[in-house]
Scaffold this active site. Sequence first.
Site, short mmCIF file in Angstrom:
data_model
loop_
_atom_site.label_atom_id
_atom_site.label_comp_id
_atom_site.label_asym_id
_atom_site.label_seq_id
_atom_site.Cartn_x
_atom_site.Cartn_y
_atom_site.Cartn_z
N ASP A 199 0.84 -1.39 0.25
CA ASP A 199 0.34 0.27 0.06
C ASP A 199 0.92 1.23 0.01
OD1 ASP A 199 1.10 -0.06 2.88
OD2 ASP A 199 -0.90 0.65 3.48
N ASN B 155 25.17 -42.76 7.95
CA ASN B 155 23.87 -42.00 7.66
C ASN B 155 24.03 -40.86 9.31
OD1 ASN B 155 22.09 -41.26 5.47
ND2 ASN B 155 20.12 -41.64 7.10
#
Length: 935
Positions: free
Chosen positions: A407, A771
């Site tokens: 705005d 992992n």
Amino acid sequence: MFTFLKSFFSSAAGRRRAGRHFRRSPMLEQGVDAVAASAASDSSRRANRRMLDMSRMGMDALFLLLGSGRGGLSDAQAQTARERYGANEVDHEKPLSWPAHLWLSYRNPFNLLLTALAALSGLTDVWMAEPDEQSWTAVVIIGSMVVISTLLRFAQELRSNRAAEALKAMVQNTATVLRSGAAAPAADDGQRRPYGAPMHESGSRLREVPLAELVPGDVVLLSAGDMIPADCRILNAKDLFIAQAALTGESLPVEKHAVQRVETGNSLELENMAFMGTNVVSGSGSAMVVATGSNTYFGQLAGRVTRATRAPTQFQQGINRVSWVLIRFMLVMAPIVMLINGFTKGDWLEALLFALAIAVGLTPEMLPMIVTATLAKGALRMSRRKVVVKRLDAIQNLGAMNVLCTDKTGTLTQDRIVLERHTDVYGTSSDDVLAYAYLNSYYQTGLKNLLDVAVLQHAEVQRRLNLASRYRKVDEIPFDFSRRRMSVVVNETENGRDHHELICKGALEEMLSVCTRLRVGSEVHLLTESRRADIRRVTAELNRDGLRVIAVGVKEMPPTQQVYGVADESDLVLVGYIAFLDPPKESTGPALAALKASGIEVKVLTGDVELVTQKVCREVDFEVRRVYLGAEIEAMDDLQLAIAVREANVFARLTPAHKERIVRSLRAQGNTVGFMGDGINDAPALRAADVGISVDSAVDISKEAADIILLEKSLMVLEDGVIEGRKTFCNMLKYLKMTASSNFGNVFSVLVASAFLPFLPMLPIHLLLQNLMYDISQTAIPFDNVDEELLKEPQQWDPDGLGRFMVFFGPISSLFDIATYALMWYVFQANAPEHQTLFQSGWFVEGLLSQTLIVHMIRTRRIPFLQSRAAWPLMAMTMMVVAMGLVLPFSPLAEYFQLQALPWSYFPWLVGILLGYCVLTQLLKGIWVRRYGWQ
């Protein structure tokens, strides 16, 4: 194999679309948004028509409809109406219960997949395993990742939402209403004193009531500083100015009176209606409540925001698409591994368990935690820059944003009125005109409007005029809406001579109607038609510059006259004009330039008039390509609007529905859209955007609809947030690239080894441990540095690109894994089942170190360690994991993990393999960057 995988993942993730503006089909992905926008638009039209009908209705008909009159309602009537209409309260977004919030923090494709894998691991490793072979390792690792990521997101968003709630004003407001037939209570009954107030001229008494108790038919009294408590029809007004910026974006207050003089189809332009959420700047009046609560214009907007289901943002869509690419990768590769091992080894149960370990190993179980931790870290950094992040996903959306809709009032401008120019009748700057205007504003009584305040800020005029000794007020002629001007009369003592000066200021046409002469310098001329034409030309130019023009006229009066009236406002001399503007912030120009340099297109969406908006844009060097008005937007279909929002960058005179529709149209074209606003009229667009941005001083409904709240309303603060969002996205993408490429390399290496080795190339526990250690090395990624060139453009999710990256870089590690196989098989003679532990230990160490090394290779397009260094937390974590991997085969834990010490002659070979891996990866990075770039 590579061709098949590339084709599979490319088709699964979706073909690359041509062009930036039409990457997604509006019918497919924005269909729900379109339906919601259409329904919202219909609701707005109905509300608009209702207000227009109320405005046009005769007073007698209005009183009959509401069962009221100028004296208001009785207590009994008000109670009956309250039972019918309910409390005068608008819908607010209710906070989520903690179980619902926790579920939303947990619910995403990867967390659901990891939960399923944890359950499957528990089934095979614990429930189906022999007592001495039971292992909780996989279950604990996977479960920990899910719990940590869920709780991190839950805690951070809960903290941010509490901070946002603390920003809301906690004020109990009341309204002054008329109650007919209300008897005054006894003096000692403890009631509030407004009951004892004098009778109103209608025979009713004034009473202060909470805003929630107002009902249609109530008559409220309005004065400066009051908030309009509901949608009202003005009954009478005296110098009544109301600020509607929260609804319309207009900088200047608007005049209100009892008669609608100009026909309009926009309810917000009605002169005889006042709307909930606006406030009285000056003057006084009375008004009848015609709508309360959710039936008000404000309530309609609030209801749309709180009831609307937020469409998936670019972040949510992107992370889901990427997650499914990796999930499909796992679902394809794990069965292939099981089949190969089953046919070559003959033990199908062992093949199944190994395939399950592969599935767990291939799944980037740290993804939810890394994403959440990275977002939480970004939120913490942004909080230090006066930014409250309500929803963590908004940080990445901020980094991906390529269109910012904002705005005007208070964002580009200072949200205050200043005196921009003071000129003579031909536009030349004139201090005399400023002096006359100052005298008029200084000596008028009553509440001064924003224009008077702007004039009186020129305190140097007071010192120059020496008001105390030189001037004395004689009389004034107050402002009214029929004349649209006001006058003061002052006695001026100059050179021993007293004389009266009538100073009048007001709207141009009304001033021209009472002026017969004009002054240019020291000369006075007759106001001929040609000179009137010149005056209109000069003032039109000022209007085109976005300035509100007030004319100033004077008239010398005899010193004997002491009482003045409207009749004295005649035969005036027009001396010039004062022109006002809501000026832009000093930081707006540099901030817009910085956003443009960052690849963000700014579009201005305002309810204010186009001339003022264009003037502000010129002031901040914002190039206006084209301007569309709300009425034009209203007449467009979706295709026409899509073209309009691409070619224009300024939209003026917009309603809330127009702003929302523009945002949805931009999103439907594949843009990541941010919207910045603070008014009631901005709430629907805030909710529709990928990232809604508001400020701490915004109305509650806007703060509820926003994802991010700025503690300082500045585009420069927003630019800092954009950079932070891009850093956050880049660090998330690093993990995805590292995991995807290394996992693909691992699985391809497993496929090769499974086909040719008489034993498993690595045990399931080795895969899980490798992992886990690799994931530990990446926990510091949220703290990592980001190369500057990656912060210059918006960051977007690209599942296609991730699939290509995985297939392109994954096989590089497989080449060196196969080299390690050959090393262990031929050099160290680990080529029989009785030597499989040595083989597996050698590949475990090489695989872990190469995976950890890839962290530094893929985190940057530059040469790692030399041109781009990781942040010290990431460097420390990776070095720690490397050290652990080298020490583990020699430690007492080696037997537990079924590893063994490696011969010292293995390590020179290992150094050579790792160096070759680094050199080849760096060379192929150059090829990749030249072809695809580096995101």
